[in-house]
Motif scaffolding. Sequence first.
Motif, mmCIF file in Angstrom:
data_model
loop_
_atom_site.group_PDB
_atom_site.id
_atom_site.type_symbol
_atom_site.label_atom_id
_atom_site.label_comp_id
_atom_site.label_asym_id
_atom_site.label_seq_id
_atom_site.Cartn_x
_atom_site.Cartn_y
_atom_site.Cartn_z
ATOM 1 N N PRO A 153 64.929 21.900 12.376
ATOM 2 C CA PRO A 153 63.109 21.106 11.548
ATOM 3 C C PRO A 153 61.973 20.526 12.860
ATOM 4 C CG PRO A 153 65.725 19.999 12.081
ATOM 5 C CD PRO A 153 65.780 21.449 11.831
ATOM 6 N N LYS A 154 61.176 20.471 12.605
ATOM 7 C CA LYS A 154 60.431 19.937 13.401
ATOM 8 C C LYS A 154 59.586 18.777 12.454
ATOM 9 C CE LYS A 154 58.808 21.589 17.028
ATOM 10 N NZ LYS A 154 58.526 21.696 18.225
ATOM 11 N N MET A 155 58.058 19.448 12.190
ATOM 12 C CA MET A 155 57.074 18.177 11.401
ATOM 13 C C MET A 155 58.194 17.799 10.399
ATOM 14 S SD MET A 155 53.363 19.570 13.197
ATOM 15 C CE MET A 155 53.008 18.824 11.856
ATOM 16 N N ALA A 156 59.504 18.799 9.606
ATOM 17 C CA ALA A 156 59.131 18.950 8.369
ATOM 18 C C ALA A 156 60.853 18.050 8.904
ATOM 19 C CB ALA A 156 59.879 19.816 7.582
ATOM 20 N N GLU A 157 61.567 17.132 8.420
ATOM 21 C CA GLU A 157 62.945 16.887 8.246
ATOM 22 C C GLU A 157 63.798 17.314 7.601
ATOM 23 O OE1 GLU A 157 64.537 13.163 6.372
ATOM 24 O OE2 GLU A 157 63.210 12.356 8.346
ATOM 25 N N SER A 158 64.124 17.806 6.684
ATOM 26 C CA SER A 158 65.211 19.386 6.263
ATOM 27 C C SER A 158 64.802 19.574 4.345
ATOM 28 C CB SER A 158 65.930 17.497 5.632
ATOM 29 O OG SER A 158 65.861 16.959 4.431
ATOM 30 N N LEU A 159 64.901 20.586 4.503
ATOM 31 C CA LEU A 159 64.570 21.675 3.452
ATOM 32 C C LEU A 159 65.736 21.824 2.793
ATOM 33 C CD1 LEU A 159 62.381 23.945 2.292
ATOM 34 C CD2 LEU A 159 63.621 25.260 4.098
ATOM 35 N N GLU A 160 65.888 21.864 1.692
ATOM 36 C CA GLU A 160 67.272 21.561 1.005
ATOM 37 C C GLU A 160 67.322 22.329 -0.426
ATOM 38 O OE1 GLU A 160 68.051 17.502 0.262
ATOM 39 O OE2 GLU A 160 69.803 18.098 2.015
ATOM 40 N N SER A 161 68.575 23.152 -0.865
ATOM 41 C CA SER A 161 68.718 24.143 -2.103
ATOM 42 C C SER A 161 69.968 23.877 -2.877
ATOM 43 C CB SER A 161 67.582 25.207 -2.275
ATOM 44 O OG SER A 161 67.817 26.066 -2.944
ATOM 45 N N LEU A 162 70.036 24.058 -4.016
ATOM 46 C CA LEU A 162 71.564 24.306 -3.982
ATOM 47 C C LEU A 162 71.595 26.066 -4.843
ATOM 48 C CD1 LEU A 162 73.331 21.077 -5.495
ATOM 49 C CD2 LEU A 162 73.340 22.026 -3.960
ATOM 50 N N ASP A 163 70.610 26.066 -5.306
ATOM 51 C CA ASP A 163 70.707 27.968 -5.757
ATOM 52 C C ASP A 163 70.255 28.942 -5.176
ATOM 53 O OD1 ASP A 163 68.171 26.897 -6.851
ATOM 54 O OD2 ASP A 163 68.762 26.104 -8.751
ATOM 55 N N GLY A 164 68.580 28.666 -4.763
ATOM 56 C CA GLY A 164 67.851 29.289 -4.172
ATOM 57 C C GLY A 164 66.697 29.358 -4.389
ATOM 58 N N VAL A 165 66.930 28.833 -6.190
ATOM 59 C CA VAL A 165 65.091 28.372 -6.102
ATOM 60 C C VAL A 165 64.422 27.553 -6.126
ATOM 61 C CG1 VAL A 165 64.083 28.759 -8.735
ATOM 62 C CG2 VAL A 165 65.800 30.655 -8.220
ATOM 63 N N SER A 166 65.436 26.470 -6.575
ATOM 64 C CA SER A 166 65.053 24.197 -6.597
ATOM 65 C C SER A 166 65.435 24.445 -5.482
ATOM 66 C CB SER A 166 65.077 23.834 -7.676
ATOM 67 O OG SER A 166 65.231 24.143 -9.249
ATOM 68 N N TRP A 167 63.758 23.869 -4.295
ATOM 69 C CA TRP A 167 64.027 23.380 -3.096
ATOM 70 C C TRP A 167 63.805 21.788 -3.389
ATOM 71 C CZ3 TRP A 167 66.015 26.044 1.168
ATOM 72 C CH2 TRP A 167 66.089 27.607 0.744
ATOM 73 N N THR A 168 63.796 21.500 -2.252
ATOM 74 C CA THR A 168 62.975 20.483 -1.771
ATOM 75 C C THR A 168 62.905 19.701 0.116
ATOM 76 O OG1 THR A 168 64.162 18.518 -3.339
ATOM 77 C CG2 THR A 168 62.973 17.514 -1.379
ATOM 78 N N LEU A 169 61.884 19.803 -0.025
ATOM 79 C CA LEU A 169 61.215 19.621 1.352
ATOM 80 C C LEU A 169 60.658 18.639 1.962
ATOM 81 C CD1 LEU A 169 60.181 20.950 3.729
ATOM 82 C CD2 LEU A 169 57.955 21.472 3.081
ATOM 83 N N THR A 170 61.690 18.189 2.952
ATOM 84 C CA THR A 170 61.337 16.573 2.823
ATOM 85 C C THR A 170 60.476 16.156 4.910
ATOM 86 O OG1 THR A 170 63.099 15.862 1.736
ATOM 87 C CG2 THR A 170 62.616 13.895 3.892
ATOM 88 N N GLU A 202 58.262 14.324 0.066
ATOM 89 C CA GLU A 202 59.313 14.975 -0.676
ATOM 90 C C GLU A 202 58.229 16.262 -1.403
ATOM 91 O OE1 GLU A 202 63.615 13.028 -0.942
ATOM 92 O OE2 GLU A 202 61.973 13.112 -2.882
ATOM 93 N N LEU A 203 58.539 17.574 -0.726
ATOM 94 C CA LEU A 203 57.593 18.722 -2.249
ATOM 95 C C LEU A 203 59.172 18.805 -2.482
ATOM 96 C CD1 LEU A 203 54.973 19.714 -2.293
ATOM 97 C CD2 LEU A 203 55.630 20.933 -0.852
ATOM 98 N N ALA A 204 58.993 19.262 -3.759
ATOM 99 C CA ALA A 204 59.568 19.921 -4.794
ATOM 100 C C ALA A 204 58.618 21.643 -5.189
ATOM 101 C CB ALA A 204 59.963 18.743 -5.925
ATOM 102 N N PHE A 205 60.012 22.291 -4.832
ATOM 103 C CA PHE A 205 59.191 23.858 -5.049
ATOM 104 C C PHE A 205 60.037 24.177 -5.763
ATOM 105 C CE2 PHE A 205 60.198 23.671 -0.891
ATOM 106 C CZ PHE A 205 60.299 25.463 -0.749
#
Length: 524
Positions: free
Chosen positions: A89-106, A157-160
């Motif tokens: 991470p740099k300007m982002a704090e984290s990037l998370e997903s459990l299934d590779g489809v639904s993600w959260t960028l913080t 937080e951005l969900a995608f």
Amino acid sequence: MRSLRVAMGAVSVASALLLSGCGGGASTPGVAAGGPPQQGGEVVFTTSMEPRTLDPGVLGNVLATQSVVGNALYGQLFTSDEAALAIEPKMAESLESLDGVSWTLTLRAGLQFSDGTPLEADDVKFAWDRMKDPALGAIDTGFAATVARTEVVSPTELAFELVSPNMQFGQSIAASALNWVGKPEAIRSGPAEFDRNPIGAGPFVLEKWTRNGDMVLVRNEKYYDAPKPYLDKLTVRALIDTAQRMSTLLSGGSQLTVNDSSAESARAIDTGLVVHGSKTSGGNVLVLNNAAAPFDDIRARRAVAAGIDYAALGMVLNGEYGEPVNTLFTADSPFYDESKKLPAYDPAEAQRLLNELAADGKPLKFTIMSYSSTVSKRGAEAMQSQLSALDNIEVGVDVQDTAAVTARSVKGDFQASISGLMFSDPEPSLYRRYHSSSATGNIVEVVDPELDAALEAGRAATEVPARKAAYGKVQDRLISLVPQIFYTRNTANVLAAPAIGGVHIYGQGGIALDDLWLQRDDAA
């Protein structure tokens, strides 16, 4: 042939170099500046091409295009750690997903654009959604198109959701223009105004830009990661010729340069400069348009692959440091498999296939489209010379500027073209180049269900053994189909004066410019 090895740190040599014009000082020749970073100083960084626009959605995020400019003005959400096959991470704090489809960028809290306004999740949403528009002409439209939906959850937080599972999507962000966010209001002001006053949140802001001249960048006082950036000023200067960039560096006219030649890397070491970079898999390639004549016939692709003397071509391009590409992955990659050999030089087999094509009324005739850079032209002309020694084949060379090669490649308006495919982690590079759904990246126009399935398995897996199995199948299909020809190994590297510290190369040749610093004798 000798093998030139470069590492993520410094390369030590015994020879000396007296530097001039380096902002007031120098360090031990051949060894990168060490110790705690010093604040201040001015540095000139020469690159191989000038951007046509400063729009972050349009810039290309590889060392050979505009990653220096993009990272300077817009910073990075993520960088990548090649050894760990992970993102950082740099300007982002984290990037998370459990299934590779639904993600959260913080995002990190408190990010600011250079004008003092906040950078928030809705700005990332704007950047990513906008890149999908074909009218924008973004190089990385294919990456953005894999994002099916974006939703702002909070200011940070951005969900995608992705079109299909991809547990390696962070690599796609780090390696593409998805990593860069410009201020939406400034972008809406129009291309001319934005190029005059681009607003991002990177370590530097634009002071002035003279087309076909210098781009002068100064320290962004509102950068999130104080006391970075360490430099007061960074001047970016485009010099298309490899030798000219090298001579400018040697004379002290610059302190950093991008490099596309292993021979120049060796020369740099011999003259006391420092080589920063990573040995990447893949290499320089001859792209073949699989969807159009003559390379819609696999015999034509196999004939050309067998007709190139890779060892001799390596000598032409890089002297004793020229290294043919025998396997897709380098020996130090976790995906390396010694048994999966790429096509080799076999002039007898090449002539047999050419004779067969001629007997069928299809004598092989094609043109190689080349960039105007020295190395690209030399490679195209050397292949033309080698192949022309065979019967029933006619090869031309068509030299174009970077914008023309890029546009024609995306449109499929070529027969064969000089290109590159260098990577550490195979994702996203291999998917982008070879998957049938990759509209702008699959310039070889290959459509193969087995290859698609293997690429999908490779990006959906999380553990190295499963990924290695998937990419083993990818290699099998590439060896069988010969959609393009790897002809020499390359490195994503930067040559630097010893007075420069903090050079960090990642991904396809990105460089974290906020880490750069200059060792100066006049520093307090």
